[in-house]
Design a protein around this motif. Structure first.
Motif, PDB file in Angstrom:
ATOM      1  N   LEU A  69      64.511   8.194  99.771  1.00  0.00           N
ATOM      2  CA  LEU A  69      63.400   8.957  99.143  1.00  0.00           C
ATOM      3  C   LEU A  69      63.366  10.532  98.675  1.00  0.00           C
ATOM      4  CD1 LEU A  69      60.559   8.584  98.511  1.00  0.00           C
ATOM      5  CD2 LEU A  69      60.269   8.634 100.901  1.00  0.00           C
ATOM      6  N   ALA A  70      64.242  11.162  99.743  1.00  0.00           N
ATOM      7  CA  ALA A  70      64.328  12.661  99.239  1.00  0.00           C
ATOM      8  C   ALA A  70      65.221  12.876  97.703  1.00  0.00           C
ATOM      9  CB  ALA A  70      65.279  13.215 100.409  1.00  0.00           C
ATOM     10  N   GLU A  71      66.220  11.938  97.588  1.00  0.00           N
ATOM     11  CA  GLU A  71      66.806  11.910  96.235  1.00  0.00           C
ATOM     12  C   GLU A  71      65.946  11.524  95.308  1.00  0.00           C
ATOM     13  OE1 GLU A  71      70.498   9.363  96.126  1.00  0.00           O
ATOM     14  OE2 GLU A  71      70.922  10.157  98.111  1.00  0.00           O
ATOM     15  N   THR A  72      65.046  10.775  95.374  1.00  0.00           N
ATOM     16  CA  THR A  72      64.042  10.123  94.438  1.00  0.00           C
ATOM     17  C   THR A  72      63.248  11.439  94.259  1.00  0.00           C
ATOM     18  OG1 THR A  72      64.218   7.957  94.774  1.00  0.00           O
ATOM     19  CG2 THR A  72      62.234   8.387  93.786  1.00  0.00           C
ATOM     20  N   LEU A  73      62.601  12.228  95.129  1.00  0.00           N
ATOM     21  CA  LEU A  73      61.525  12.904  95.131  1.00  0.00           C
ATOM     22  C   LEU A  73      62.443  14.310  94.378  1.00  0.00           C
ATOM     23  CD1 LEU A  73      59.712  13.067  98.405  1.00  0.00           C
ATOM     24  CD2 LEU A  73      58.942  12.126  96.293  1.00  0.00           C
ATOM     25  N   GLU A  74      63.475  14.498  94.706  1.00  0.00           N
ATOM     26  CA  GLU A  74      64.544  15.727  93.967  1.00  0.00           C
ATOM     27  C   GLU A  74      64.421  15.283  92.608  1.00  0.00           C
ATOM     28  OE1 GLU A  74      65.532  18.713  94.532  1.00  0.00           O
ATOM     29  OE2 GLU A  74      64.527  18.660  96.371  1.00  0.00           O
ATOM     30  N   ALA A  75      64.761  14.042  92.018  1.00  0.00           N
ATOM     31  CA  ALA A  75      64.840  13.647  90.787  1.00  0.00           C
ATOM     32  C   ALA A  75      63.377  13.877  89.773  1.00  0.00           C
ATOM     33  CB  ALA A  75      65.519  12.363  90.608  1.00  0.00           C
ATOM     34  N   ARG A  76      62.628  13.514  90.559  1.00  0.00           N
ATOM     35  CA  ARG A  76      61.146  13.649  89.866  1.00  0.00           C
ATOM     36  C   ARG A  76      60.735  15.235  89.611  1.00  0.00           C
ATOM     37  NH1 ARG A  76      62.335   8.929  89.835  1.00  0.00           N
ATOM     38  NH2 ARG A  76      60.901   7.324  90.411  1.00  0.00           N
ATOM     39  N   LYS A  77      61.568  16.119  90.277  1.00  0.00           N
ATOM     40  CA  LYS A  77      61.238  17.471  89.856  1.00  0.00           C
ATOM     41  C   LYS A  77      61.355  17.745  88.339  1.00  0.00           C
ATOM     42  CE  LYS A  77      62.019  19.705  94.500  1.00  0.00           C
ATOM     43  NZ  LYS A  77      62.591  20.559  95.100  1.00  0.00           N
ATOM     44  N   SER A  78      62.298  16.964  87.667  1.00  0.00           N
ATOM     45  CA  SER A  78      62.698  17.012  86.336  1.00  0.00           C
ATOM     46  C   SER A  78      62.071  15.885  85.580  1.00  0.00           C
ATOM     47  CB  SER A  78      64.258  17.331  86.043  1.00  0.00           C
ATOM     48  OG  SER A  78      64.732  16.035  86.430  1.00  0.00           O
ATOM     49  N   ALA A  79      61.352  15.142  86.040  1.00  0.00           N
ATOM     50  CA  ALA A  79      60.605  13.900  85.288  1.00  0.00           C
ATOM     51  C   ALA A  79      59.621  14.442  84.489  1.00  0.00           C
ATOM     52  CB  ALA A  79      60.460  12.933  86.295  1.00  0.00           C
TER      53      ALA A  79
END
Length: 106
Positions: A8-18
């Motif tokens: 989940l933390a990885e996904t939330l990090e990725a969403r920063k640039s989405a």
């Protein structure tokens, strides 16, 4: 549990640039800290209401929302769930009274 939090933390990090148009979390990040804090507050209130209502399934559902939005808050501040888990590990075995006293609280 750590695997779920790590993913989940990885996904939330990725969403920063989405693109905020393609991701709910990216939209929250784009709206800024106040919007994230408001969402955490809303979810906390809904969790309390679910607990008072006595429906365990609803409580689990609302708690999941609260945890999720709390993780969004952590990520927005450059923190990882491990930061919280490490703090909990540090407190393990301490009484709440001792832990509060170590912070100067009464």
């Amino acid at each position: 549990m750590n695997d779920i939090l790590d993913r989940l933390a990885e996904t939330l990090e990725a969403r920063k640039s989405a693109d905020p148009q393609s991701s709910y979390v990216a939209k929250l990040y784009a709206k800024g800290l106040d919007a994230i804090l408001k969402k955490v507050g809303e979810e906390a209130t809904e969790t309390v209401i679910a607990a008072k209502g006595g429906d365990k399934d609803q409580l689990v559902y609302e708690m999941a929302d609260l945890w999720f939005h709390s993780l969004v808050l952590l990520a927005s501040q450059g923190l990882h769930p491990d930061d919280v888990l490490n703090e909990l590990a540090r407190r393990e075995g301490l009484s709440g009274i001792e832990e509060k006293a170590s912070r100067g609280e009464k």
